[in-house]
Design a protein around this motif. Structure first.
Motif, PDB file in Angstrom:
ATOM      1  N   SER A  25     -18.418  21.138   1.298  1.00 15.13           N
ATOM      2  CA  SER A  25     -17.223  21.935   0.308  1.00 15.13           C
ATOM      3  C   SER A  25     -16.268  21.158  -0.222  1.00 15.13           C
ATOM      4  CB  SER A  25     -17.110  23.349   1.123  1.00 15.13           C
ATOM      5  OG  SER A  25     -15.953  23.827   0.455  1.00 15.13           O
ATOM      6  N   GLY A  34     -15.244  20.203  -3.677  1.00 17.79           N
ATOM      7  CA  GLY A  34     -13.727  20.323  -4.256  1.00 17.79           C
ATOM      8  C   GLY A  34     -13.153  19.183  -4.776  1.00 17.79           C
ATOM      9  N   HIS A  89     -18.723  24.373  -4.259  1.00 21.36           N
ATOM     10  CA  HIS A  89     -17.348  24.406  -3.530  1.00 21.36           C
ATOM     11  C   HIS A  89     -16.808  25.813  -3.060  1.00 21.36           C
ATOM     12  CE1 HIS A  89     -13.109  23.630  -2.634  1.00 21.36           C
ATOM     13  NE2 HIS A  89     -12.818  24.233  -3.429  1.00 21.36           N
TER      14      HIS A  89
END
Lengths: 541, 238
Positions: free
Chosen positions: A25, A29, A54
């Motif tokens: 994640s 991001g 994300h």
């Protein structure tokens, strides 16, 4: 560990696996942040998928299971239970979540997910997401049932430790709100698979239908445990008696109520995010955070705080959550014109990172119970500070872009501020990696005697050896107050914070080195840990 | 931690060992009987009524209630979407279901009646287990399971009569998702009831402890309650 029904083993598995998913994640991001700064970095058809990866992975493959893992380790210990309720269901919850999480990532990898170009991949994403949610709900059910039914004799719900109370609120909140998301995903799956006439037409439409679960007010459902952790850890770190338990419990419960977001589901009530009810919810969410923060400040003022990592994590998490709640409070007010995705994203980052900081704090605070050995204080303190700074650097530029920018900048951000935000993201990742390094360093530490109660804790989890044995307690503890161990050490309530008179060490504690818990030596008042525990356990004392 | 005992354990100890509770009250009681060996048999008889066992945590019941709360919310979400989408579609086009679609009410009513009867038989099962009346408990659970199978049969018959393809419209998607989810709930409740039947058969639940069968009954009642909403929202209102 594999196949174990021991709640500590399951909790550790949850924590470890969720930290691995965090990397996925976090990297997604960062890719989104770079794309925002330098458009065209990512292939055009993958931008939306990367963004949803994300969000979804950050919340349901990292944050929720991470908090659930800490809760699975700690809650049965805190309530004096020998096991978690439905241990096999808890184990099934982890393994099904892990498999479903892997399939969810695989769905993205084969060009699935919302906006994906491969229909099978989109269907697989919906099914895997449903399975992830059901698994998490099963885990939450085990935690809630443990708090409701397996508390030690004398440990009434009003005396339940704050983290356990917060996890009860969180679990019930998940159980009554996330099934609506499951239902929506089921509609998306069936529609996309068989006709794509309404719910599963295309990526953005699909994602809009589940966005309520990732935004205000539902996002607060993932931050409730922070309040519980802080309300537990700050008085212990401050060596003060926790004051006004009722207010803190009420604040945590109210925050949970305000985090119920299923009613803003867009199909059922389009535009409800800007109704008076939603505005009141958003404004009111600040109050519980202020109440818990006020309680923490009172404890710090009354006691003799030690600047240990749990305190830093607690204060950092509360500050970030307060700022997040303030940002969220202004978002639905139309006159301010702040209702852009960028602003909502900043709010989500603040709230979820507050929960992350709180969760890491919990890991440090209960490390001797969770991983069986204390974690590095230096790494903990540094990680807390880096995460605090990184979160603000990540979120404030987005807030500023919306406040001072023109229409385009309010949507895409001001270029220079986007760069600052990306730097904040790097800082957050750095803080998380520091935390991870501290955790791995602690795991590699061998041979040390592990203290039973390194912080002079107040609640039952500190009455067990570290690491806790199978079954947790040799005898069923019976308690007669909300702070049984503190009362065992300090039966007259002389601890700072009550009268401001004494030092926690004088009544049997240590400076946090854990020597007493480790060796069984007597405390300064001539009372052994065992005697203190026995006294704490109610019927003997 | 140090050895501790609970108040309930203390009471139990006292009950098992009357000497621990001091001299037993003797006023108005006959003289202590003596058996053929000359030993006072009163030693084996508690002087006070045995303490009630410690309150057993109702783990299964609470867990089932929480799971049902989540299930209710899932159906609330689905039916909310159904009603909202129906209202929006009616506003836009003036029709909700495709022209050729007919949803007959008779099978739906039959399902409702079957469910209503199954509520009675399920309660009969709980009552019988409470009375330690095993034959009737098995009979009642067996009939309940049979009713459940009848519901599944009636629902599939209803599907065959509706003339509604899942690709036809949003209404079709919603109707099939909601009713199939409810069928899944019926199957889960049947499995739960069956499991509890076997456990009752094995002697785990009887008399004073009927937690398992009560949990299964609660699950069944919830299934019926959800159907009542579906019957009204989908089959009657259409």
């Amino acid at each position: 560990m594999v196949g174990s029904g021991d709640h500590k083993a399951i909790g550790r598995l949850y924590i470890g696996a969720s930290l691995l998913f965090l990397l996925v994640s976090g990297l997604a991001g960062q890719a989104v942040a770079i794309e925002k700064f330098e458009a065209g970095t990512l292939p055009e058809d993958t931008v939306f998928q990367t963004f949803t990866l994300h969000s979804v992975a950050g919340l349901f493959l990292f944050l929720a299971p991470f908090l659930l893992g800490v809760a699975m380790c700690v809650v049965p210990l805190q309530v004096g239970a020998s096991a978690i309720a439905f241990p096999r269901a808890a184990a099934a919850s982890f393994w099904s979540w892990l498999v479903a999480g892997g399939v969810l990532l695989a769905a993205y990898a084969i060009n699935g997910g919302p906006g994906g170009g491969r229909d099978d991949g989109v269907d697989l994403w919906a099914v895997a997401f449903i399975a992830v949610l059901v698994a998490l709900l099963l885990g939450a059910l085990c935690v809630a049932t443990t708090v409701l039914t397996l508390r030690a004799p004398g440990l009434t719900l009003a005396r339940t430790p704050m983290f356990s109370w917060a996890m009860l609120v969180t679990s019930v909140l998940w159980l009554v709100s996330l099934p609506v998301l499951v239902a929506t995903l089921a509609l998306i799956y069936v529609d996309h698979r068989y006709g794509a006439v309404a719910f599963g037409r295309d990526g953005p439409v699909m994602y809009d239908r589940i966005l309520w679960a990732l935004r205000q007010p539902q996002i607060y459902a993932f931050a409730v445990p922070v309040l519980g952790f802080a309300a537990d850890a700050v008085p212990v770190s401050a060596r003060a008696r926790p004051g006004r338990r009722g207010a803190a419990m009420g604040a945590i419960g109210a925050f949970g109520l305000l985090g119920f977001g299923a009613f803003v589901q867009p199909t059922v009530s389009p535009g409800s995010g800007r109704t008076p009810v939603a505005i009141v919810f958003a404004l009111a969410a600040v109050v519980p955070v202020l109440v818990v923060l006020g309680g923490a400040a009172t404890a710090l003022r009354a006691g003799r705080p030690r600047l240990a990592s749990p305190l830093l994590f607690s204060v950092a998490a509360l500050l970030v959550l307060l700022v997040g709640a303030l940002v969220g409070a202004t978002a639905p007010i139309e006159r301010f014109e702040l209702g852009t995705d960028l602003y909502a994203g900043a709010h989500v980052h603040l709230v979820t990172l507050a929960a992350t900081i709180g969760g890491l704090g919990g890991l440090w605070y209960w490390a001797t119970k969770i991983v069986g050995r204390p974690l590095s204080e230096a790494a903990g303190r540094t990680a807390a500070l880096v995460l605090l700074v990184g979160t603000f650097v990540l979120a404030f530029p987005d807030v500023l872009s919306v406040v001072v920018g023109d229409d385009r900048e309010a949507e895409r951000g001001i270029d220079a501020l986007n760069l600052a935000s990306a730097a904040g993201g790097v800082l957050v990742l750095l803080g998380l990696l520091l935390g991870l390094a501290g955790l791995l360093g602690g795991l590699r530490r061998r041979g040390d005697r592990v203290p039973d109660d390194p912080w002079d804790g107040h609640t039952l989890e500190w009455a067990t050896p570290s690491p806790p044995p199978l079954g947790n307690f040799a005898d069923l503890p019976a308690v007669s107050s909300a702070t049984p161990l503190l009362d065992g050490r300090d039966p007259d309530g002389r601890t700072a914070g009550e009268t401001g008179a004494t030092d926690g060490r004088d009544v049997g504690g240590t400076e946090g080195t854990g020597e007493i818990g480790a060796t069984g030596e007597t405390g300064a008042a001539g009372e052994t840990r065992a005697a203190a525990t026995a006294k704490a356990s109610g019927s003997v004392g | 931690m140090a050895s501790t005992s609970t108040p309930a354990a203390d009471r139990a100890t006292t009950a098992a060992d009357p000497s621990a509770a001091g001299p037993a009250p003797t006023a108005g009681l006959p003289a202590t009987p003596v058996d053929v060996t000359g030993w006072e048999v009163a030693d084996t008889v508690p002087a006070v009524a045995p303490a009630p066992p410690p309150a057993r945590p109702r783990v299964l019941l609470v867990g089932t209630a929480l799971a049902l709360a989540g299930t209710f919310m899932a159906f609330a979400g689905l039916i909310g979407v159904y009603l909202a989408t129906r209202a929006a579609t009616l506003d836009r086009t003036g029709a909700w279901l495709p022209e050729e679609t007919v949803i007959p009410l008779t099978p739906a009513n039959m399902i409702l009646v079957t469910f209503a009867m199954s509520v009675v038989t399920m309660h009969w099962a709980v009552w019988s287990v409470g009375k330690n009346d095993r034959p009737h408990a098995y009979l009642a659970l067996g009939i309940t399971i049979l009713f459940g199978v009848c519901v599944i049969n009636a629902t599939t018959f209803l599907y065959s009569q509706m003339n509604l393809g899942i690709r036809d419209s949003a209404a079709a998607v919603l109707i099939y998702v909601i009713t199939t989810a409810h069928l899944a709930m019926v199957v889960a409740a049947l499995v739960f009831a069956g499991l509890m039947t076997f456990r009752t058969l094995g002697g785990q639940y009887a008399g004073r402890d009927k937690e398992g069968i009560s949990a299964a009954a609660m699950c069944w009642y919830a299934t019926v309650a959800v159907y009542v909403v579906i019957w009204l929202a989908i089959y009657v209102t259409k």
